[in-house]
Design a protein around this motif. Structure first.
Motif, mmCIF file in Angstrom:
data_model
loop_
_atom_site.group_PDB
_atom_site.id
_atom_site.type_symbol
_atom_site.label_atom_id
_atom_site.label_comp_id
_atom_site.label_asym_id
_atom_site.label_seq_id
_atom_site.Cartn_x
_atom_site.Cartn_y
_atom_site.Cartn_z
ATOM 1 N N ASP A 6 0.845 -1.178 0.000
ATOM 2 C CA ASP A 6 0.000 0.000 0.000
ATOM 3 C C ASP A 6 0.893 1.244 0.000
ATOM 4 O O ASP A 6 1.752 1.399 0.864
ATOM 5 N N LEU A 7 0.703 2.136 -0.957
ATOM 6 C CA LEU A 7 1.547 3.321 -1.056
ATOM 7 C C LEU A 7 1.359 4.293 0.104
ATOM 8 O O LEU A 7 2.199 5.139 0.351
ATOM 9 N N SER A 8 0.255 4.177 0.836
ATOM 10 C CA SER A 8 0.040 5.069 1.975
ATOM 11 C C SER A 8 0.686 4.527 3.248
ATOM 12 O O SER A 8 0.667 5.183 4.274
ATOM 13 N N GLY A 9 1.266 3.345 3.202
ATOM 14 C CA GLY A 9 1.946 2.783 4.365
ATOM 15 C C GLY A 9 1.639 1.316 4.538
ATOM 16 O O GLY A 9 0.756 0.777 3.876
ATOM 17 N N GLY A 10 2.355 0.681 5.404
ATOM 18 C CA GLY A 10 2.147 -0.731 5.666
ATOM 19 C C GLY A 10 3.419 -1.376 6.161
ATOM 20 O O GLY A 10 4.438 -0.725 6.335
ATOM 21 N N THR A 11 3.352 -2.675 6.390
ATOM 22 C CA THR A 11 4.482 -3.426 6.919
ATOM 23 C C THR A 11 4.940 -4.447 5.890
ATOM 24 O O THR A 11 4.129 -5.188 5.342
ATOM 25 N N VAL A 12 6.231 -4.475 5.637
ATOM 26 C CA VAL A 12 6.829 -5.470 4.766
ATOM 27 C C VAL A 12 7.466 -6.507 5.682
ATOM 28 O O VAL A 12 8.350 -6.185 6.474
ATOM 29 N N THR A 13 6.998 -7.746 5.594
ATOM 30 C CA THR A 13 7.515 -8.777 6.493
ATOM 31 C C THR A 13 8.681 -9.546 5.886
ATOM 32 O O THR A 13 9.436 -10.178 6.609
ATOM 33 N N GLY A 14 8.828 -9.492 4.594
ATOM 34 C CA GLY A 14 9.930 -10.198 3.944
ATOM 35 C C GLY A 14 11.011 -9.234 3.504
ATOM 36 O O GLY A 14 10.999 -8.050 3.830
ATOM 37 N N LEU A 15 11.964 -9.718 2.730
ATOM 38 C CA LEU A 15 13.055 -8.921 2.205
ATOM 39 C C LEU A 15 12.520 -7.954 1.161
ATOM 40 O O LEU A 15 11.746 -8.334 0.286
#
Length: 190
Positions: free
Chosen positions: A37-46
């Motif tokens: 999501d371009l407004s924010g979020g969490t990336v759990t992988g590489l």
């Protein structure tokens, strides 16, 4: 899984096979759980960015050091160790940390370190003349100890002058400072 071009290029009245429909539904579901999501979020992988990453100019860390490493036998109330004009493209809140190793010739006359922005000591209370952003050091001769001064300030966009100064506090008091440095930590625009 990638979709067949024939699935995406249907004309009005063309039949949609159940396998095509199922592939489309699976792609939509994958998009909902796998998108960033371009407004924010969490990336759990590489996370890999081929074009590089940029951060707002109001965030970052910069280390300022003087041209010389040692300031010995200072006998005046204030010497500029670091004096730099820094451009700020946006407003920013700064955490400023000055440090070095110092000694004094007389424990009754401390080494005083100040951080200044546009000539004003950070941490000065308006109208009161009280400075909480200074560092003090009183040590017996030939005893070298760390000294730190910490200040915060908000700067507006434009070029700002940052200084780290040190001195004996009172004229004639002899102090020394080695390896002074000023960390400029940009905490954001707020």
């Amino acid at each position: 899984m990638t979709l067949d071009q024939n699935t995406a290029n249907k004309a009005p009245g063309d039949p949609v096979r159940s396998a095509d429909w199922n592939d489309l539904a699976a792609a939509v579901l994958r998009h909902e759980t796998g998108k960033l999501d371009l407004s924010g979020g969490t990336v759990t992988g590489l996370l890999t960015a081929q074009g590089g990453l940029t951060a707002p100019q109001s965030l970052g860390v910069q280390l300022l050091t003087p041209e010389q490493a040692s300031f010995d036998n200072i006998t005046v109330s204030e010497v500029q160790m670091i004096n730099r004009d820094i451009p700020f493209q946006t407003d920013a809140t700064l955490l400023l940390v000055g440090h070095g190793h110092g000694t004094t010739a007389d424990v009754n006359h401390p080494l005083t370190m100040r951080i200044k922005v546009d000539g004003v000591t950070t941490g000065t209370f308006d109208g009161e003349g009280v400075e909480w952003g200074r560092g003090y050091l009183a040590a017996s001769r030939d005893t070298w100890l760390p000294i730190t001064a910490i200040g915060t300030t908000r700067v507006l966009a434009g070029t700002r002058n940052l200084q780290l100064t040190a001195g004996g506090g009172t004229p004639g008091a002899m102090v020394s400072l080695h390896e002074p440095a000023l960390w400029v930590i940009r905490l954001g625009a707020g």
